[in-house]
Motif scaffolding. Structure first.
Motif, PDB file in Angstrom:
ATOM      1  N   ILE A 109       0.825  -1.218   0.000  1.00 21.02           N
ATOM      2  CA  ILE A 109       0.000   0.000   0.000  1.00 21.02           C
ATOM      3  C   ILE A 109       0.855   1.262   0.000  1.00 21.02           C
ATOM      4  O   ILE A 109       0.357   2.344   0.308  1.00 21.02           O
ATOM      5  CB  ILE A 109      -0.949   0.024   1.229  1.00 21.02           C
ATOM      6  CG1 ILE A 109      -0.170  -0.234   2.519  1.00 21.02           C
ATOM      7  CG2 ILE A 109      -2.052  -0.988   1.067  1.00 21.02           C
ATOM      8  CD1 ILE A 109      -0.999  -0.089   3.767  1.00 21.02           C
ATOM      9  N   GLY A 110       2.144   1.115  -0.362  1.00 23.01           N
ATOM     10  CA  GLY A 110       3.059   2.262  -0.349  1.00 23.01           C
ATOM     11  C   GLY A 110       2.567   3.440  -1.185  1.00 23.01           C
ATOM     12  O   GLY A 110       2.745   4.592  -0.808  1.00 23.01           O
ATOM     13  N   HIS A 111       1.902   3.144  -2.301  1.00 20.98           N
ATOM     14  CA  HIS A 111       1.469   4.219  -3.196  1.00 20.98           C
ATOM     15  C   HIS A 111       0.181   4.881  -2.722  1.00 20.98           C
ATOM     16  O   HIS A 111      -0.302   5.814  -3.343  1.00 20.98           O
ATOM     17  CB  HIS A 111       1.268   3.653  -4.598  1.00 20.98           C
ATOM     18  CG  HIS A 111       0.258   2.541  -4.654  1.00 20.98           C
ATOM     19  ND1 HIS A 111       0.433   1.346  -3.985  1.00 20.98           N
ATOM     20  CD2 HIS A 111      -0.935   2.459  -5.273  1.00 20.98           C
ATOM     21  CE1 HIS A 111      -0.620   0.560  -4.201  1.00 20.98           C
ATOM     22  NE2 HIS A 111      -1.469   1.217  -4.972  1.00 20.98           N
ATOM     23  N   LEU A 112      -0.390   4.402  -1.620  1.00 20.36           N
ATOM     24  CA  LEU A 112      -1.686   4.939  -1.183  1.00 20.36           C
ATOM     25  C   LEU A 112      -1.577   5.862   0.021  1.00 20.36           C
ATOM     26  O   LEU A 112      -2.576   6.450   0.445  1.00 20.36           O
ATOM     27  CB  LEU A 112      -2.623   3.772  -0.798  1.00 20.36           C
ATOM     28  CG  LEU A 112      -2.843   2.693  -1.843  1.00 20.36           C
ATOM     29  CD1 LEU A 112      -3.653   1.546  -1.251  1.00 20.36           C
ATOM     30  CD2 LEU A 112      -3.578   3.272  -3.040  1.00 20.36           C
ATOM     31  N   LEU A 113      -0.364   6.023   0.570  1.00 18.35           N
ATOM     32  CA  LEU A 113      -0.227   6.653   1.886  1.00 18.35           C
ATOM     33  C   LEU A 113      -0.847   8.043   1.985  1.00 18.35           C
ATOM     34  O   LEU A 113      -1.369   8.417   3.025  1.00 18.35           O
ATOM     35  CB  LEU A 113       1.252   6.715   2.286  1.00 18.35           C
ATOM     36  CG  LEU A 113       1.891   5.359   2.575  1.00 18.35           C
ATOM     37  CD1 LEU A 113       3.361   5.513   2.908  1.00 18.35           C
ATOM     38  CD2 LEU A 113       1.157   4.659   3.713  1.00 18.35           C
ATOM     39  N   GLN A 114      -0.780   8.829   0.906  1.00 12.97           N
ATOM     40  CA  GLN A 114      -1.266  10.207   0.984  1.00 12.97           C
ATOM     41  C   GLN A 114      -2.763  10.304   0.702  1.00 12.97           C
ATOM     42  O   GLN A 114      -3.353  11.370   0.850  1.00 12.97           O
ATOM     43  CB  GLN A 114      -0.512  11.104  -0.006  1.00 12.97           C
ATOM     44  CG  GLN A 114       1.008  11.059   0.124  1.00 12.97           C
ATOM     45  CD  GLN A 114       1.481  11.261   1.556  1.00 12.97           C
ATOM     46  OE1 GLN A 114       0.910  12.063   2.293  1.00 12.97           O
ATOM     47  NE2 GLN A 114       2.500  10.512   1.963  1.00 12.97           N
ATOM     48  N   ARG A 115      -3.369   9.203   0.283  1.00 12.59           N
ATOM     49  CA  ARG A 115      -4.784   9.276  -0.123  1.00 12.59           C
ATOM     50  C   ARG A 115      -5.708   9.306   1.090  1.00 12.59           C
ATOM     51  O   ARG A 115      -5.362   8.871   2.172  1.00 12.59           O
ATOM     52  CB  ARG A 115      -5.141   8.048  -0.958  1.00 12.59           C
ATOM     53  CG  ARG A 115      -4.349   7.980  -2.230  1.00 12.59           C
ATOM     54  CD  ARG A 115      -5.275   7.757  -3.402  1.00 12.59           C
ATOM     55  NE  ARG A 115      -4.551   7.150  -4.492  1.00 12.59           N
ATOM     56  CZ  ARG A 115      -4.937   6.029  -5.090  1.00 12.59           C
ATOM     57  NH1 ARG A 115      -6.033   5.411  -4.701  1.00 12.59           N
ATOM     58  NH2 ARG A 115      -4.244   5.541  -6.080  1.00 12.59           N
ATOM     59  N   MET A 116      -6.932   9.794   0.838  1.00 13.47           N
ATOM     60  CA  MET A 116      -7.978   9.706   1.851  1.00 13.47           C
ATOM     61  C   MET A 116      -8.757   8.407   1.602  1.00 13.47           C
ATOM     62  O   MET A 116      -8.862   7.949   0.461  1.00 13.47           O
ATOM     63  CB  MET A 116      -8.920  10.912   1.759  1.00 13.47           C
ATOM     64  CG  MET A 116      -8.280  12.250   2.071  1.00 13.47           C
ATOM     65  SD  MET A 116      -7.496  12.330   3.702  1.00 13.47           S
ATOM     66  CE  MET A 116      -8.930  12.547   4.761  1.00 13.47           C
ATOM     67  N   PRO A 117      -9.318   7.816   2.673  1.00 13.18           N
ATOM     68  CA  PRO A 117     -10.009   6.529   2.509  1.00 13.18           C
ATOM     69  C   PRO A 117     -11.099   6.559   1.434  1.00 13.18           C
ATOM     70  O   PRO A 117     -11.336   5.562   0.773  1.00 13.18           O
ATOM     71  CB  PRO A 117     -10.619   6.288   3.892  1.00 13.18           C
ATOM     72  CG  PRO A 117      -9.726   7.011   4.823  1.00 13.18           C
ATOM     73  CD  PRO A 117      -9.245   8.231   4.074  1.00 13.18           C
ATOM     74  N   GLU A 118     -11.755   7.728   1.263  1.00 17.07           N
ATOM     75  CA  GLU A 118     -12.852   7.789   0.292  1.00 17.07           C
ATOM     76  C   GLU A 118     -12.353   7.552  -1.144  1.00 17.07           C
ATOM     77  O   GLU A 118     -13.140   7.220  -2.011  1.00 17.07           O
ATOM     78  CB  GLU A 118     -13.543   9.155   0.379  1.00 17.07           C
ATOM     79  CG  GLU A 118     -12.676  10.278  -0.152  1.00 17.07           C
ATOM     80  CD  GLU A 118     -12.957  11.628   0.489  1.00 17.07           C
ATOM     81  OE1 GLU A 118     -13.459  11.647   1.613  1.00 17.07           O
ATOM     82  OE2 GLU A 118     -12.654  12.653  -0.132  1.00 17.07           O
TER      83      GLU A 118
END
Lengths: 380, 227
Positions: A141-150
């Motif tokens: 999930i390294g590429h998702l760290l800055q995203r919001m759950p939505e």
């Protein structure tokens, strides 16, 4: 029995309990009963399996302390979390557990990174056994760290939720149908990560599921729940083969066998799998896998048939020597499930009662098993 | 000069009263709303109804009871007198107390709705992530309920600014102490100063519109932000 006489307290000295989960929960409400008394291995994946309404999730919530059963005892690898006899109840936030909810339940106001850090920073630094980077890498999930759950897909949310739970360095990881809300594609996306958890981390996992496929693929230990009560609890392969569990048998009866890759024929795309304790080989068309790789294979009882002689002129690939163990007549009186031993492994065949009588099948009889279809469960 | 010094003072007093009342209401209303959102007690419905009473009661009724109880012979009045504070009727403090009662539902109900919409799930997640209940409330519930707090604060403030009946009953019409903008409009009309009344009334109308516009647009942004 003796346990009950002593109010469910363990009789064994504490060091014997290090690798054991002891749980007894009793809730009686109008229209709902949960009455379980379990001894689970303190390592590996234990599946709580049952239909919806069988009490699986309630049971898991009792493990977490999210629901408090009035009559309960819970000890996890030597740590006492609840004992209604002495009134002891450790609040959920004081239990070293990780909980993955059915719908991920990420904090909507926090980015993925801050969701991951939420539990991580709340445990003392010296008890952090899982570094953030490792959890991120393990779940991809390294590429998702800055995203919001939505802005995450269902599968990504579940992977973040699993990583978030892992980062509290739990002594017990509870997964409540983490794949149930996902479509098949997302399921296949998350499953390999669950297998990696199993392979790479030494944390006992309780896995709630109503999917026989997931259970067969992941579990080491199987608990079957029905209407709030334990129908069976034991090592996966033996429990799947128990003839006294009507709903595991019947139409969808299946066996799980372990083996290792022995050969791959690239011309016919044919993978050979040697079963443990025998020279017998199962073959199926499949993408190449490394020789020696351990694999788990599922055989549905309806795809397994029996023959007294080794048929040579057949299109079926899989003919294995087997020995009859026991059998069970299905409720329709027309079909019989026959439990067989092949090497160290066991499988089940579903045949008609007519054939059973015609072949004169008896206990310890040596015969040949024909397998029409084999599916690989654990592979990358 | 459309507004007199007295008008300015009245507007200023309205803003002071509304600000103080809003702060107090958020402090008092949050635990009440939290309790109402969480409890299964039989007291939930009676207490909920009591909180909602100002929505349906004529302000003069609330004002009348407060006047009686805060007066020299009322329970509150006797208490404040024994503490050496005198009586609270016809004082700014009395107005603040009256406004807190009067605007309570406008703060409690949006907060309660926000807490109920959040539900138990994030709290349970927080608990399994080692957050104690107070920690979980501060770091999970408060941020998730932020739109609810915005709504509650704006409604509480605006409703207090628009208060008239309660003020007249317990505060009277004392310039600089209890003479708020809504009362000042009444004074102007009484003395047939319609031009002055227009300026104040128009100002209140514009204020209310802007407040509600801000509220609705923040809700829309909020929905886009959270979901």
């Amino acid at each position: 029995m003796i346990d009950r006489l002593f109010g469910g307290k363990p009789l064994a000295p504490p060091h014997k309990e290090q690798n054991l989960i002891r749980a007894r929960f009793k809730i009686e409400r109008p229209g709902f009963v949960l009455d379980v008394d379990l001894s689970l291995p303190g390592r590996g994946i234990s599946a709580l399996f049952g239909h919806s309404g069988s009490g699986k999730t309630s049971c898991l919530r009792c493990f977490a302390g999210l629901d408090q059963a009035p009559d309960a005892y819970l000890q996890v690898n030597g740590e006492l979390w609840q004992d209604s006899a002495t009134g002891q109840f450790v609040a959920p936030h004081r239990r070293a557990l990780g909980y993955v909810f059915q719908d991920a339940n990420l904090f909507a106001h926090l980015s993925v990174r801050r969701n991951l850090e939420f539990g991580h920073k709340r445990i003392p630094a010296h008890s952090r056994r899982v570094p953030l980077e490792q959890a991120v890498e393990l779940l991809g999930i390294g590429h998702l760290l800055q995203r919001m759950p939505e802005n995450l897909s269902g599968g990504e949310r579940q992977r973040v939720a699993i990583a978030r739970a892992l980062l509290t360095s739990p002594r017990l990881l509870l997964l409540d149908e983490p794949l149930a809300s996902l479509d098949l594609k997302r399921k296949l996306e998350v499953l390999p990560y669950l297998e990696r958890l199993h392979a790479e981390l030494d944390i006992p996992i309780l896995y709630v599921s109503h999917s026989p496929d997931e259970v067969a693929r992941l579990a080491d230990h199987l608990v079957v729940l029905e209407e709030g009560r334990v129908q069976a609890s034991g090592p996966l392969k033996e429990t799947l083969l128990r003839p006294d569990l009507p709903f595991l048998f019947e139409e969808d009866a299946e066996a799980v066998v372990d083996g290792s890759v022995s050969h791959y024929d690239p011309d016919y795309r044919l993978l050979s799998i040697r079963l443990s304790g025998t020279d017998a080989v199962l073959q199926l068309t499949h993408a190449p896998l490394a020789t020696g790789k351990p694999v788990r294979v599922k055989l549905k009882a309806r795809d397994v048939s029996l023959s007294l002689h080794q048929a040579r002129d057949t299109s079926l690939l899989n003919l294995l020597p087997a020995r009859v163990e026991h059998w069970l007549t299905l409720a329709n009186q027309a079909q019989i499930l026959v439990s067989l031993r092949v090497g160290d492994e066991r499988m089940i065949a579903r045949i008609t009662r007519y054939s059973f009588d015609k072949l004169g099948i008896h206990a310890q009889q040596a015969l040949w098993v024909q397998v029409k279809s084999v599916s690989l469960l654990a592979s990358d | 000069m459309p507004l007199t010094q007295a008008d300015f003072n009245a507007v200023l007093l309205s803003l002071q009263l509304a600000s103080l009342t809003t702060v107090l209401l958020l402090l008092i209303g949050t635990p009440i709303a939290w309790w109402l959102a969480q409890t299964n007690s039989w007291l939930k419905q009676p207490l909920g109804a009591i909180v909602a009473l100002p929505l349906v009661l004529p302000p003069t009724v609330i004002g009348f009871y407060l006047l009686v109880s805060m007066g020299p012979h009322g329970y509150i009045g006797q208490l404040t007198q024994s503490l050496g504070l005198g009586t609270l009727t016809f004082t700014f403090t009395g107005l603040v107390i009256g406004s807190v009662f009067y605007s309570l539902p406008f703060v409690v109900q949006p907060l309660q709705n926000a807490f109920e919409a959040i539900g138990r799930a994030p709290l349970e997640a927080a608990a399994t992530l080692r957050a104690n209940p107070w920690d979980a409330f501060c770091t999970v519930v408060l941020p998730l309920a932020k739109p609810g707090f915005m709504t509650a604060a704006i409604l509480g403030f605006a409703h207090t600014v628009g208060e008239f009946g309660v003020v007249l009953m317990i505060g009277g019409n004392i310039p600089g102490k209890t003479q708020v903008a809504s009362v000042q409009i009444y004074n102007h009309v009484e003395t047939l100063e319609y031009a002055q009344a227009h300026w104040l009334a128009g100002g209140m109308l514009a204020f209310s519109f802007i407040v509600l516009l801000a509220l609705y647009s923040s809700r829309r942004r909020g929905r886009q932000g959270w979901q």
